[in-house]
Design a protein around this motif. Structure first.
Motif, PDB file in Angstrom:
ATOM      1  N   PHE A 111     100.406  53.179  32.502  1.00 42.98           N
ATOM      2  CA  PHE A 111     100.889  52.004  31.766  1.00 42.98           C
ATOM      3  C   PHE A 111     102.360  52.148  31.406  1.00 42.98           C
ATOM      4  CE2 PHE A 111     100.587  48.320  29.175  1.00 42.98           C
ATOM      5  CZ  PHE A 111      99.391  47.705  29.511  1.00 42.98           C
ATOM      6  N   VAL A 144     106.120  51.826  29.596  1.00 42.85           N
ATOM      7  CA  VAL A 144     106.518  52.176  28.221  1.00 42.85           C
ATOM      8  C   VAL A 144     107.896  51.600  27.940  1.00 42.85           C
ATOM      9  CG1 VAL A 144     107.196  54.067  26.695  1.00 42.85           C
ATOM     10  CG2 VAL A 144     105.172  54.315  28.169  1.00 42.85           C
ATOM     11  N   ARG A 145     108.021  50.966  26.775  1.00 46.44           N
ATOM     12  CA  ARG A 145     109.319  50.452  26.373  1.00 46.44           C
ATOM     13  C   ARG A 145     109.483  50.657  24.864  1.00 46.44           C
ATOM     14  NH1 ARG A 145     113.921  49.158  25.183  1.00 46.44           N
ATOM     15  NH2 ARG A 145     115.008  47.247  25.793  1.00 46.44           N
ATOM     16  N   LEU A 163      99.721  42.909  28.812  1.00 47.75           N
ATOM     17  CA  LEU A 163     100.902  43.209  28.017  1.00 47.75           C
ATOM     18  C   LEU A 163     102.076  43.164  28.990  1.00 47.75           C
ATOM     19  CD1 LEU A 163     101.089  46.434  25.816  1.00 47.75           C
ATOM     20  CD2 LEU A 163     103.027  45.540  27.036  1.00 47.75           C
ATOM     21  N   CYS A 193     106.412  42.749  29.247  1.00 49.58           N
ATOM     22  CA  CYS A 193     107.729  42.578  28.634  1.00 49.58           C
ATOM     23  C   CYS A 193     108.334  41.267  29.130  1.00 49.58           C
ATOM     24  CB  CYS A 193     108.650  43.733  29.019  1.00 49.58           C
ATOM     25  SG  CYS A 193     110.294  43.575  28.297  1.00 49.58           S
ATOM     26  N   ASP A 205     109.133  53.539  14.226  1.00 46.69           N
ATOM     27  CA  ASP A 205     110.319  54.062  14.910  1.00 46.69           C
ATOM     28  C   ASP A 205     111.586  53.699  14.151  1.00 46.69           C
ATOM     29  OD1 ASP A 205     109.249  51.559  15.691  1.00 46.69           O
ATOM     30  OD2 ASP A 205     110.422  51.476  17.521  1.00 46.69           O
ATOM     31  N   LEU A 207     102.882  57.058  23.471  1.00 44.51           N
ATOM     32  CA  LEU A 207     104.017  56.209  23.862  1.00 44.51           C
ATOM     33  C   LEU A 207     103.675  54.725  23.877  1.00 44.51           C
ATOM     34  CD1 LEU A 207     105.600  58.426  26.671  1.00 44.51           C
ATOM     35  CD2 LEU A 207     106.481  58.016  24.360  1.00 44.51           C
ATOM     36  N   ASN A 208     102.415  54.381  23.853  1.00 40.05           N
ATOM     37  CA  ASN A 208     102.031  52.965  23.771  1.00 40.05           C
ATOM     38  C   ASN A 208     101.683  52.560  22.347  1.00 40.05           C
ATOM     39  OD1 ASN A 208     100.836  53.820  26.814  1.00 40.05           O
ATOM     40  ND2 ASN A 208     102.110  51.998  26.727  1.00 40.05           N
ATOM     41  N   ARG A 267      98.619  49.336  17.086  1.00 40.08           N
ATOM     42  CA  ARG A 267      99.607  48.357  17.530  1.00 40.08           C
ATOM     43  C   ARG A 267      99.033  46.951  17.428  1.00 40.08           C
ATOM     44  NH1 ARG A 267     101.378  48.755  23.523  1.00 40.08           N
ATOM     45  NH2 ARG A 267     102.983  47.383  22.703  1.00 40.08           N
ATOM     46  N   SER A 270     105.306  40.850  25.224  1.00 37.40           N
ATOM     47  CA  SER A 270     104.962  41.997  24.395  1.00 37.40           C
ATOM     48  C   SER A 270     106.023  42.414  23.388  1.00 37.40           C
ATOM     49  CB  SER A 270     104.602  43.181  25.282  1.00 37.40           C
ATOM     50  OG  SER A 270     105.631  43.438  26.209  1.00 37.40           O
ATOM     51  N   ASP A 271     107.167  41.738  23.338  1.00 35.63           N
ATOM     52  CA  ASP A 271     108.120  42.114  22.293  1.00 35.63           C
ATOM     53  C   ASP A 271     107.504  41.944  20.907  1.00 35.63           C
ATOM     54  OD1 ASP A 271     109.632  39.085  21.667  1.00 35.63           O
ATOM     55  OD2 ASP A 271     108.522  39.414  23.506  1.00 35.63           O
ATOM     56  N   TRP A 308     104.328  42.656  20.241  1.00 42.16           N
ATOM     57  CA  TRP A 308     103.164  43.551  20.101  1.00 42.16           C
ATOM     58  C   TRP A 308     103.626  44.858  19.451  1.00 42.16           C
ATOM     59  CZ3 TRP A 308      98.852  43.571  24.260  1.00 42.16           C
ATOM     60  CH2 TRP A 308      98.675  42.305  24.813  1.00 42.16           C
ATOM     61  N   VAL A 309     103.969  44.814  18.193  1.00 41.08           N
ATOM     62  CA  VAL A 309     104.603  45.959  17.510  1.00 41.08           C
ATOM     63  C   VAL A 309     103.734  47.222  17.577  1.00 41.08           C
ATOM     64  CG1 VAL A 309     105.521  46.792  15.301  1.00 41.08           C
ATOM     65  CG2 VAL A 309     105.902  44.413  16.010  1.00 41.08           C
ATOM     66  N   LYS A 310     104.390  48.337  17.964  1.00 38.41           N
ATOM     67  CA  LYS A 310     103.685  49.619  18.121  1.00 38.41           C
ATOM     68  C   LYS A 310     103.857  50.466  16.870  1.00 38.41           C
ATOM     69  CE  LYS A 310     105.958  50.674  22.063  1.00 38.41           C
ATOM     70  NZ  LYS A 310     106.215  51.325  23.369  1.00 38.41           N
ATOM     71  N   TYR A 336     115.319  38.681  23.216  1.00 34.47           N
ATOM     72  CA  TYR A 336     114.065  38.001  23.569  1.00 34.47           C
ATOM     73  C   TYR A 336     114.109  36.509  23.249  1.00 34.47           C
ATOM     74  CZ  TYR A 336     112.570  42.704  24.451  1.00 34.47           C
ATOM     75  OH  TYR A 336     112.511  43.970  24.959  1.00 34.47           O
TER      76      TYR A 336
HETATM   77  N1  LIG Z   1     107.532  49.726  17.148  1.00 34.87           N
HETATM   78  C1  LIG Z   1     107.920  49.150  18.297  1.00 34.87           C
HETATM   79  N2  LIG Z   1     107.108  48.273  18.890  1.00 34.87           N
HETATM   80  C2  LIG Z   1     107.466  47.675  20.046  1.00 34.87           C
HETATM   81  C3  LIG Z   1     108.731  47.921  20.638  1.00 34.87           C
HETATM   82  C4  LIG Z   1     109.574  48.865  20.000  1.00 34.87           C
HETATM   83  O1  LIG Z   1     110.687  49.154  20.449  1.00 34.87           O
HETATM   84  N3  LIG Z   1     109.137  49.452  18.824  1.00 34.87           N
HETATM   85  N4  LIG Z   1     109.090  47.250  21.809  1.00 34.87           N
HETATM   86  C5  LIG Z   1     108.349  46.038  22.137  1.00 34.87           C
HETATM   87  C6  LIG Z   1     108.576  45.607  23.505  1.00 34.87           C
HETATM   88  S1  LIG Z   1     109.985  44.718  23.806  1.00 34.87           S
HETATM   89  C7  LIG Z   1     107.678  45.834  24.505  1.00 34.87           C
HETATM   90  S2  LIG Z   1     107.971  45.301  26.090  1.00 34.87           S
HETATM   91  C8  LIG Z   1     106.395  46.525  24.219  1.00 34.87           C
HETATM   92  C9  LIG Z   1     106.144  47.646  25.204  1.00 34.87           C
HETATM   93  O2  LIG Z   1     104.877  48.192  24.993  1.00 34.87           O
HETATM   94  P1  LIG Z   1     104.414  49.505  25.728  1.00 34.87           P
HETATM   95  O3  LIG Z   1     105.459  50.552  25.508  1.00 34.87           O
HETATM   96  O4  LIG Z   1     103.081  49.875  25.201  1.00 34.87           O
HETATM   97  O5  LIG Z   1     104.330  49.174  27.203  1.00 34.87           O
HETATM   98  O6  LIG Z   1     106.330  47.048  22.912  1.00 34.87           O
HETATM   99  C10 LIG Z   1     106.846  46.195  21.913  1.00 34.87           C
HETATM  100  N5  LIG Z   1     106.590  46.798  20.628  1.00 34.87           N
END
Ligand SMILES: Nc1nc2c(c(=O)[nH]1)N[C@H]1C(S)=C(S)[C@@H](COP(=O)(O)O)O[C@H]1N2
Ligand SMILES: [Mo]
Length: 399
Positions: A74, A76-77, A124, A126, A180, A217-218, A223, A231-232, A234-236, A257
């Motif tokens: 998968f 990662v961004r 998901l 980007c 982050d 990393l996801n 999330r 997915s911008d 979809w906060v991780k 975005y």
């Molecule tokens: N905390 C956090 N969430 C984030 C981001 C981030 O930089 N920090 N980037 C977003 C963007 S722009 C994308 S494309 C997706 C990427 O999800 P992935 O790394 O699981 O593929 O996470 C989103 N959530």
């Protein structure tokens, strides 16, 4: 005027308004020949690597023959170079505050045991996926077509969490904050906002991806999952949900975005369009996983084209394939849509190449609203390089 013609005329008019022509071929196919790197990332197999700090990893095209993208493939961004290196699942808390009746601190264990558990299979992607197709170059990572994937997510409805906290009367916006941090204090932390009215029951706070804990990393351990949306949002490593009455004007919502707020969502490098609007729901798209550019096949042999198609949740109606440069199209066979309307719909198409040399294979998805992918030449430019969904093309070599 038929509705279709009317739409065309409006599109052409708005394109003219920003000084571009609807038929100007300023777009090509996304870059497709990048090799995976051998840098090791935790829980990931070798992927196409743009940066290791922050980690920016793309899934190779070959993965898109299957409807589920495995966790270790998968993409990662991350935007910020500082990602916490250790997360303790025993003490991790998500905080809900702002305009709520009760501030909550919910542990991972409470989330998994105290709320109804739900699952959704969703893509998901980007907003900048396939950006490398834009000519002239659009700003940002020059993704091929692998800044996307589809997984089965498990977690708790965001609505159930907000209901437990109890929304106050003025509650209108929800802000989501990840763990982050920016390396330089000028860079704002990663925050997204969303209007409470946009919230539907499919939005979940997820702790599982394809039956396992989220990979680090996801977004381990939690999330946001917003099916149908780029997915911008979809906060991780989700750490905080804040409810407010007003929009807080945070960096990513305000600058990145976003696309021109006109009918074609387009502009030219010389003539940037204002105002802009955030990218939200995904347009219809397909990607061929096999064969790939340069694949050798024998004349008159049995070739099975495989790929995936998806949209924002209206559902895929058809995928059409052409092996004669778009002159004629035939329907591909779609897998059953058991994974639901937000998932990748896998397709396959068999043919026997009757000519020698280079043959172009094209795939075009059509959704239940009748929306379809445009030819790459008809994609209109935007400076951020967002929302590319041109008809996918691979060129094979028949020997
Ligand atoms: N905390 C956090 N969430 C984030 C981001 C981030 O930089 N920090 N980037 C977003 C963007 S722009 C994308 S494309 C997706 C990427 O999800 P992935 O790394 O699981 O593929 O996470 C989103 N959530
Ligand atoms: Mo993104």
């Amino acid at each position: 005027m038929k509705r279709r013609d009317f739409l065309k005329a409006t599109l052409a008019a708005s394109a003219a308004a920003v000084g571009t022509s609807a038929s100007a071929g300023i777009t090509t196919q996304p870059i497709d020949n990048r090799k995976v790197s051998n840098i090791a990332f935790p829980e990931k197999r070798p992927l196409i690597t743009y940066s290791d700090r922050p980690p920016l990893l793309e899934t190779p095209r070959a993965s898109f023959t299957k409807a589920i993208t495995p966790n270790d493939e998968f993409f990662v961004r991350w935007h910020m170079p500082e990602i916490p290196t250790y997360i303790d699942p025993e003490t991790y808390m998500i905080k809900i505050n702002g305009l709520v009746e009760h501030e909550l601190n919910i542990s991972l264990n409470e989330l998994k045991t105290d709320f109804e558990q739900v699952e959704v299979t969703a893509v998901l992607q980007c907003g900048g996926n396939s950006r490398s197709a834009f000519k002239p170059v659009a700003g940002g990572i020059q993704w091929g077509s692998g800044a996307m994937g589809c997984a089965k997510w498990k977690g708790v409805r965001l609505r159930d969490i907000l209901n437990r906290a109890g929304l106050k009367r003025d509650a209108k916006w929800i802000g989501f904050n990840g763990l982050d941090n920016a390396a330089y204090y000028e860079t704002p932390i990663f925050v997204r906002e969303m209007q409470i009215e946009e919230l539907d029951d499919h939005v979940i706070v997820a702790y599982e991806m394809n039956g396992e804990d989220l990979p680090y990393l996801n977004g381990y351990p939690l999330r946001l999952v917003i099916p149908g949306h780029y997915s911008d949002s979809w906060v991780k490593m989700l750490s905080n949900i804040t409810v407010t009455s007003d929009y807080q004007k945070l960096f990513f919502m305000d600058v990145a975005y976003r696309v021109p707020d006109n009918a074609c969502e387009c502009e030219t490098p010389e003539n940037r369009f204002k105002p802009t609007k955030p990218i939200t729901t995904m347009n219809v798209k397909s990607v061929i996983g096999y064969p790939q550019n340069g694949t050798l096949v024998y004349h008159n042999s049995h070739v099975v084209v495989r790929g995936v198609a998806f949209d924002d949740g209206h559902g895929i109606k058809d995928v059409l394939v052409s092996t004669d440069d778009g002159k004629s199209w035939k329907a591909a066979i779609l897998d059953k849509d058991t994974a639901g309307r937000y998932a990748f719909r896998a397709f396959r198409f068999s043919f026997k190449p009757q000519q020698y040399g280079k043959v172009r294979i094209m795939a075009k998805a059509i959704n239940r609203l009748g929306r379809e992918q445009p030819f790459a030449e008809d994609i209109k430019w935007n400076h951020g390089g967002y929302k590319y969904n041109g008809i996918d093309v691979v060129t094979i070599e028949v020997v």
